[in-house]
Design a protein around this motif. Structure first.
Motif, short mmCIF file in Angstrom:
data_model
loop_
_atom_site.label_atom_id
_atom_site.label_comp_id
_atom_site.label_asym_id
_atom_site.label_seq_id
_atom_site.Cartn_x
_atom_site.Cartn_y
_atom_site.Cartn_z
N CYS A 184 -37.07 -7.47 26.45
CA CYS A 184 -36.17 -7.38 25.29
C CYS A 184 -35.07 -8.39 25.38
O CYS A 184 -34.22 -8.50 24.39
CB CYS A 184 -35.54 -5.87 25.35
SG CYS A 184 -34.68 -5.34 26.74
N ALA A 229 -39.86 -12.18 16.35
CA ALA A 229 -41.10 -11.19 16.32
C ALA A 229 -41.35 -10.56 17.49
O ALA A 229 -41.67 -9.24 17.50
CB ALA A 229 -42.40 -11.83 15.47
N ASN A 230 -41.29 -11.37 18.70
CA ASN A 230 -41.41 -10.78 19.95
C ASN A 230 -40.68 -9.51 20.15
O ASN A 230 -41.01 -8.42 20.76
CB ASN A 230 -41.60 -11.72 21.00
CG ASN A 230 -42.48 -12.81 20.96
OD1 ASN A 230 -43.60 -12.74 20.32
ND2 ASN A 230 -42.31 -13.77 21.51
N MET A 261 -39.00 -7.59 17.95
CA MET A 261 -39.28 -6.48 16.89
C MET A 261 -40.41 -6.10 17.21
O MET A 261 -40.59 -4.72 17.35
CB MET A 261 -39.33 -7.38 15.49
CG MET A 261 -38.19 -7.70 15.02
SD MET A 261 -38.49 -8.76 13.32
CE MET A 261 -39.49 -7.60 12.53
N ALA A 262 -41.65 -6.50 17.78
CA ALA A 262 -42.84 -6.09 18.23
C ALA A 262 -42.39 -5.10 19.49
O ALA A 262 -42.88 -4.02 19.76
CB ALA A 262 -43.92 -6.80 18.55
N ALA A 263 -41.54 -5.58 20.53
CA ALA A 263 -41.32 -4.61 21.84
C ALA A 263 -40.50 -3.60 21.37
O ALA A 263 -40.70 -2.46 21.96
CB ALA A 263 -40.41 -5.70 22.53
N GLU A 285 -40.61 -1.93 18.30
CA GLU A 285 -41.80 -0.95 17.89
C GLU A 285 -42.48 -0.30 18.94
O GLU A 285 -42.55 0.90 18.80
CB GLU A 285 -42.42 -1.82 16.88
CG GLU A 285 -43.34 -0.70 15.89
CD GLU A 285 -42.54 0.34 15.03
OE1 GLU A 285 -43.22 1.10 14.70
OE2 GLU A 285 -41.49 -0.04 14.99
N ARG A 286 -42.84 -1.01 19.60
CA ARG A 286 -43.59 -0.32 21.12
C ARG A 286 -42.85 0.72 21.34
O ARG A 286 -43.40 1.75 22.02
CB ARG A 286 -44.26 -1.34 21.93
CG ARG A 286 -45.65 -1.92 21.60
CD ARG A 286 -46.25 -2.77 22.70
NE ARG A 286 -45.25 -3.65 23.40
CZ ARG A 286 -44.86 -4.90 22.93
NH1 ARG A 286 -45.86 -5.51 21.92
NH2 ARG A 286 -44.12 -5.91 23.47
#
Length: 150
Positions: free
Chosen positions: A47, A53-54, A56-58, A60-61
């Motif tokens: 993080c 986007a990386n 944001m994806a992290a 969300e996971r």
């Protein structure tokens, strides 16, 4: 009884295989901070060094993982929360001030939208979750400080 200290991956996997989750179960387990950070990065991504986007994806996971592993009720009011929303995942210590703790599941309260806002902007000292959050803040700051000393 003192929590059991996990120091390596085999101990962590042993707990997971038996239905325990040491990332959240603070009553029974403590984890070496290096092991904790390694597992968090594996599960959710990095993080601090990611971009756009990386991150944001992290995030969300991470939020979905927390939702799947914690009870679906507001920790302040104890009222049930029906469906997943990242809004229900409230950081105890902010991501901006403590990015290294952004994906630590201990750093999250499941809160209704109203209680989330109250924690962020209101009179948090009068909230039911305040004493436990203060204990967690001290614990997390002390553990993550160990990483800076190495």
């Amino acid at each position: 009884m003192e929590p059991y200290l996990l120091t390596d991956r085999d101990e962590y996997n042993y707990c997971i295989q038996r239905g325990y989750n040491p990332l959240l179960d603070l009553r029974n387990f403590r984890m070496d901070i290096r092991l904790r950070v390694e597992i968090q990065r594996e599960l959710f991504g990095h993080c601090i060094t990611g971009r756009g986007a990386n991150i944001m994806a992290a995030n969300e996971r991470f939020f979905r993982w927390v939702w799947e592993h914690k009870p679906h009720r507001c920790e302040e009011t104890l009222k049930p929360l029906a469906n997943y929303s990242a809004v229900y995942c409230s950081h105890i210590l902010t991501r901006g001030a403590y990015p290294e703790m952004a994906h630590d599941p201990r750093n999250i309260n499941i809160l209704s939208f109203e209680c989330h806002n109250r924690w962020e902007n209101g009179d948090r000292e009068r909230m039911r979750i305040y004493p436990e959050n203060m204990r967690l803040i001290e614990l997390m700051k002390a553990e993550y400080q160990q990483l800076k000393l190495v």
